[in-house]
Design a protein around this motif. Structure first.
Motif, PDB file in Angstrom:
ATOM      1  N   VAL A   1      58.024  94.347  44.121  1.00 41.22           N
ATOM      2  CA  VAL A   1      56.725  94.336  43.456  1.00 41.22           C
ATOM      3  C   VAL A   1      56.099  95.710  43.668  1.00 41.22           C
ATOM      4  CG1 VAL A   1      54.402  93.354  43.446  1.00 41.22           C
ATOM      5  CG2 VAL A   1      56.389  91.860  43.747  1.00 41.22           C
ATOM      6  N   PRO A   2      55.720  96.407  42.616  1.00 43.79           N
ATOM      7  CA  PRO A   2      55.095  97.728  42.785  1.00 43.79           C
ATOM      8  C   PRO A   2      53.925  97.677  43.777  1.00 43.79           C
ATOM      9  CG  PRO A   2      55.557  97.317  40.476  1.00 43.79           C
ATOM     10  CD  PRO A   2      55.842  96.026  41.189  1.00 43.79           C
ATOM     11  N   PHE A   3      53.943  98.603  44.727  1.00 41.69           N
ATOM     12  CA  PHE A   3      52.922  98.694  45.779  1.00 41.69           C
ATOM     13  C   PHE A   3      52.913  97.419  46.644  1.00 41.69           C
ATOM     14  CE2 PHE A   3      51.519 101.446  42.321  1.00 41.69           C
ATOM     15  CZ  PHE A   3      51.277 102.631  42.987  1.00 41.69           C
ATOM     16  N   GLY A   4      54.039  96.704  46.657  1.00 47.08           N
ATOM     17  CA  GLY A   4      54.126  95.447  47.399  1.00 47.08           C
ATOM     18  C   GLY A   4      54.775  95.604  48.760  1.00 47.08           C
ATOM     19  N   LEU A   5      55.521  94.581  49.152  1.00 43.79           N
ATOM     20  CA  LEU A   5      56.141  94.529  50.478  1.00 43.79           C
ATOM     21  C   LEU A   5      57.253  95.564  50.610  1.00 43.79           C
ATOM     22  CD1 LEU A   5      56.541  90.642  50.842  1.00 43.79           C
ATOM     23  CD2 LEU A   5      54.654  92.071  51.666  1.00 43.79           C
TER      24      LEU A   5
ATOM     25  N   PRO B   1      59.113  99.449  46.648  1.00 42.67           N
ATOM     26  CA  PRO B   1      58.894  99.750  48.063  1.00 42.67           C
ATOM     27  C   PRO B   1      59.819  98.991  49.010  1.00 42.67           C
ATOM     28  CG  PRO B   1      57.202  98.268  47.263  1.00 42.67           C
ATOM     29  CD  PRO B   1      58.008  98.668  46.064  1.00 42.67           C
ATOM     30  N   GLY B   2      60.310  97.836  48.581  1.00 40.21           N
ATOM     31  CA  GLY B   2      61.201  97.048  49.441  1.00 40.21           C
ATOM     32  C   GLY B   2      62.274  96.372  48.628  1.00 40.21           C
ATOM     33  N   PRO B   3      63.059  97.142  47.865  1.00 43.91           N
ATOM     34  CA  PRO B   3      63.989  96.573  46.885  1.00 43.91           C
ATOM     35  C   PRO B   3      65.097  95.733  47.510  1.00 43.91           C
ATOM     36  CG  PRO B   3      64.379  98.912  47.159  1.00 43.91           C
ATOM     37  CD  PRO B   3      63.139  98.605  47.912  1.00 43.91           C
TER      38      PRO B   3
END
Length: 363
Positions: A117-121, A244-246
């Motif tokens: 999620v963009p700008f997510g976890l 950010p956490g792919p």
């Protein structure tokens, strides 16, 4: 001849340890059932990091099961095209697949949440949310109608924002830009005035070389160097706001999984957890060395996206996620769960991970 009650009892049992009963040592000597599976992937065969993860997974399963479960890995296009992995496993053409959930966003919009999620976890937070915050249960509920059981199957850590053939100094520079950027990040990029283009990893180089696309995000220095993107693009931007956490996925056909005895199911689960962590370890170790080579040997210009551009992308990202959450109850439950977890994680990381990085930076 008189038959005692002991003899009758013995006869009533299946062979009483005799040849016909196959009990005791004779039963133990019988060979255990073996299984042969196919695993299809969205990556080129043996591609560093991403493509080797399923290979290592298959090797570990074979070793831990003493050869009772053998898994043959097929790269993208060897058995099915990259973007047909989901359907192949769902339909039972292959028992397993390895790829990224956001590739199926056209089929299941909420699947994108389980890649990034963009700008997510970030990676650490994604792993924690999936395994201890209810994320994995939501993921399996989402895939249940498709006859699939997902597992986390790797994570590259925060990625780069991508390769560009023009400098990005303001939002105006994004207008009309054709970029390979999948998932929710692609939707955000389109809303920002660019054009999101879907391409598998093996197609990116040619697409940029021919001018079919103007920019591309793939993973980070380790993989980007291997694909030679520095030969066709001048600017390398960070941070990877879009991923950010792919998280990558191992998906298993439900019937195939249920056909395994309990111990083999446990081995598959353990091997998946090991593959997931191993990939993050590898990228953490290899990305910086690759970045140094890109800069010092190949003259790549590494640039940070302007703060006002990041702020606008974050605003659009929030809007996109809110809209997806409103589409159906499950998407909303996933969104709410992630946001609650992110808030809690940020609160603690502010005085742990983030505070430590700041303290270490003073040395």
């Amino acid at each position: 001849m008189r038959i005692t009650w002991i003899a009758l009892l013995c006869l009533s049992l299946v062979g009483c340890g005799s040849e016909g009963g196959k009990t005791g040592a004779a039963a133990e000597a019988q060979p255990e059932q073996t299984f042969s599976w196919k695993l299809v992937t969205t990556w080129p065969k043996n591609f560093p990091g991403l493509g080797l993860a399923p290979e290592h997974f298959a090797e570990n399963v074979a070793r831990m099961s003493n050869g009772r479960l053998k898994i043959k890995v097929f790269g993208a296009g060897q058995l099915v095209p990259a973007f047909e992995v989901f359907d192949a496993v769902s339909q039972g053409t292959a028992e397993m697949g390895h790829g990224a959930a956001y590739y199926w966003q056209g089929k299941i919009p909420a699947s994108a949440f389980f890649t990034a999620v963009p700008f997510g976890l970030n990676a650490q937070e994604m792993n924690a949310w999936l395994h201890y915050g209810g994320g994995l249960e939501l993921w399996r509920e989402l895939y249940e109608p498709f006859n699939l059981v997902p597992y986390a199957g790797g994570n590259t850590g925060v990625q780069m924002a991508g390769w560009f053939n023009r400098e990005i100094n303001s939002m105006a520079d994004i207008k009309g830009l054709k970029m390979r950027i999948p998932g929710l990040g692609g939707e955000v990029f389109t809303r920002a005035g660019g054009m999101s283009v879907q391409r598998s990893g093996g197609e990116i180089y040619t697409s940029m070389q021919t001018g079919e696309i103007d920019a591309a995000e793939w993973v980070g220095p380790y993989n980007d160097l291997a694909f030679g993107f520095h030969q066709i693009a001048k600017y390398y931007y960070y941070p990877g706001w879009q991923e950010p956490g792919p998280t990558l996925e191992l998906i298993i056909n439900k019937q195939a999984l249920e056909s395994l005895p309990d111990d083999l199911q446990a081995i598959v689960e353990s091997a998946a957890r090991a593959a997931n962590q191993n990939m993050l370890d590898e990228y953490t170790a290899r990305n910086n060395a690759a970045l140094i080579e890109l800069v010092e040997t190949h003259g790549v210009q590494v640039k940070k996206l302007p703060d006002d551009v990041l702020a606008e992308l974050q605003r659009i990202s929030t809007m996109v996620v809110d809209e997806m959450a409103a589409e159906n109850p499950l998407a909303k439950r996933i969104t709410d769960s992630m946001r609650v977890f992110a808030k809690q994680s940020k609160a603690y990381h502010g005085i742990s991970e983030e505070a430590y990085y700041k303290a270490r930076g003073q040395e």
